[in-house]
Design a protein around this motif. Structure first.
Motif, short mmCIF file in Angstrom:
data_model
loop_
_atom_site.label_atom_id
_atom_site.label_comp_id
_atom_site.label_asym_id
_atom_site.label_seq_id
_atom_site.Cartn_x
_atom_site.Cartn_y
_atom_site.Cartn_z
N ASN A 22 0.82 -1.21 0.00
CA ASN A 22 0.00 0.00 0.00
C ASN A 22 0.85 1.26 0.00
N THR A 23 1.94 1.26 0.74
CA THR A 23 2.81 2.42 0.81
C THR A 23 3.46 2.72 -0.53
N TYR A 24 3.94 1.69 -1.21
CA TYR A 24 4.69 1.89 -2.45
C TYR A 24 3.84 1.68 -3.69
N LYS A 25 2.54 1.61 -3.52
CA LYS A 25 1.58 1.54 -4.63
C LYS A 25 1.92 0.46 -5.66
N GLY A 26 2.41 -0.67 -5.17
CA GLY A 26 2.69 -1.79 -6.05
C GLY A 26 4.03 -1.75 -6.76
N ASP A 27 4.91 -0.79 -6.45
CA ASP A 27 6.26 -0.75 -7.03
C ASP A 27 7.01 -1.98 -6.50
N THR A 28 7.15 -2.99 -7.35
CA THR A 28 7.66 -4.29 -6.92
C THR A 28 8.98 -4.21 -6.18
N GLN A 29 9.95 -3.47 -6.73
CA GLN A 29 11.25 -3.38 -6.07
C GLN A 29 11.12 -2.80 -4.67
N LYS A 30 10.38 -1.71 -4.53
CA LYS A 30 10.25 -1.08 -3.22
C LYS A 30 9.46 -1.94 -2.25
N VAL A 31 8.48 -2.67 -2.75
CA VAL A 31 7.72 -3.57 -1.88
C VAL A 31 8.62 -4.68 -1.35
N VAL A 32 9.41 -5.28 -2.24
CA VAL A 32 10.30 -6.38 -1.83
C VAL A 32 11.37 -5.88 -0.88
N VAL A 33 12.03 -4.77 -1.23
CA VAL A 33 13.08 -4.21 -0.36
C VAL A 33 12.48 -3.81 0.98
N GLY A 34 11.34 -3.12 0.95
CA GLY A 34 10.71 -2.68 2.20
C GLY A 34 10.33 -3.84 3.09
N THR A 35 9.77 -4.88 2.51
CA THR A 35 9.37 -6.05 3.29
C THR A 35 10.59 -6.76 3.86
N ALA A 36 11.65 -6.87 3.07
CA ALA A 36 12.87 -7.52 3.55
C ALA A 36 13.50 -6.72 4.70
N VAL A 37 13.62 -5.41 4.53
CA VAL A 37 14.23 -4.58 5.58
C VAL A 37 13.38 -4.63 6.85
N ASP A 38 12.07 -4.46 6.70
CA ASP A 38 11.20 -4.52 7.88
C ASP A 38 11.29 -5.88 8.57
N GLY A 39 11.31 -6.95 7.77
CA GLY A 39 11.39 -8.29 8.34
C GLY A 39 12.69 -8.55 9.07
N VAL A 40 13.80 -8.10 8.47
CA VAL A 40 15.10 -8.30 9.11
C VAL A 40 15.18 -7.53 10.42
N TYR A 41 14.76 -6.27 10.40
CA TYR A 41 14.82 -5.48 11.62
C TYR A 41 13.91 -6.04 12.72
N SER A 42 12.65 -6.37 12.37
CA SER A 42 11.73 -6.82 13.40
C SER A 42 12.07 -8.22 13.92
N ALA A 43 12.32 -9.15 13.00
CA ALA A 43 12.65 -10.51 13.43
C ALA A 43 14.01 -10.54 14.12
N GLY A 44 14.96 -9.76 13.59
CA GLY A 44 16.29 -9.71 14.19
C GLY A 44 16.28 -9.18 15.61
N ALA A 45 15.56 -8.07 15.81
CA ALA A 45 15.49 -7.49 17.15
C ALA A 45 14.81 -8.44 18.13
N THR A 46 13.75 -9.09 17.67
CA THR A 46 13.04 -10.04 18.54
C THR A 46 13.91 -11.24 18.86
N ALA A 47 14.60 -11.78 17.86
CA ALA A 47 15.46 -12.95 18.08
C ALA A 47 16.64 -12.63 18.99
N ILE A 48 17.26 -11.47 18.76
CA ILE A 48 18.40 -11.09 19.62
C ILE A 48 17.93 -10.90 21.06
N GLY A 49 16.78 -10.23 21.22
CA GLY A 49 16.24 -10.04 22.57
C GLY A 49 15.96 -11.37 23.25
N ALA A 50 15.37 -12.30 22.52
CA ALA A 50 15.07 -13.61 23.10
C ALA A 50 16.34 -14.36 23.45
#
Length: 118
Positions: A22-50
């Motif tokens: 929704n943020t990138y209006k279907g721009d495939t590159q930005k959707v993939v990069v955004g999802t990867a960056v968000d996933g790495v930061y959120s999962a990484g922070a949670t895993a490191i904390g655990a």
């Protein structure tokens, strides 16, 4: 909803991907990069904390550490600086610039190679 989705770590990937779409209006590159960056930061922070919590007070420390990691992930999405952007947004911008650069280089190489066969 965005911060909650990002704070859920790997369980929030569907929310993260939908938000990036929704943020990138279907721009495939930005959707993939955004999802990867968000996933790495959120999962990484949670895993490191655990992991840190587990090292000190298993099993309760694991749960508390994961919770702290989720809070850190939410903090990474807080805007600051000039212009106001979060660390996550700045990382997405950086990665997208690098992907664009690599893409342009690959197109130049591809054009050069294809010119050999004309």
């Amino acid at each position: 909803m965005k911060v909650v989705g990002k704070g859920l770590g790997p369980l929030g990937m569907g929310i993260i991907a939908a938000d990036n779409y929704n943020t990138y209006k279907g721009d495939t590159q930005k959707v993939v990069v955004g999802t990867a960056v968000d996933g790495v930061y959120s999962a990484g922070a949670t895993a490191i904390g655990a992991a840190v919590g587990s090292a000190f007070f298993p099993p309760i420390g694991t749960v508390v550490g994961a919770g702290v990691g989720m809070l850190v992930s939410a903090g990474l999405n807080m805007k600051g600086g000039n212009p106001p952007k979060s660390l996550t947004e700045r990382t997405k911008d950086f990665v997208n610039k690098k992907v664009d650069s690599v893409s342009k280089t690959c197109k130049k190489i591809g054009s050069k190679i294809s010119s050999w066969f004309k």
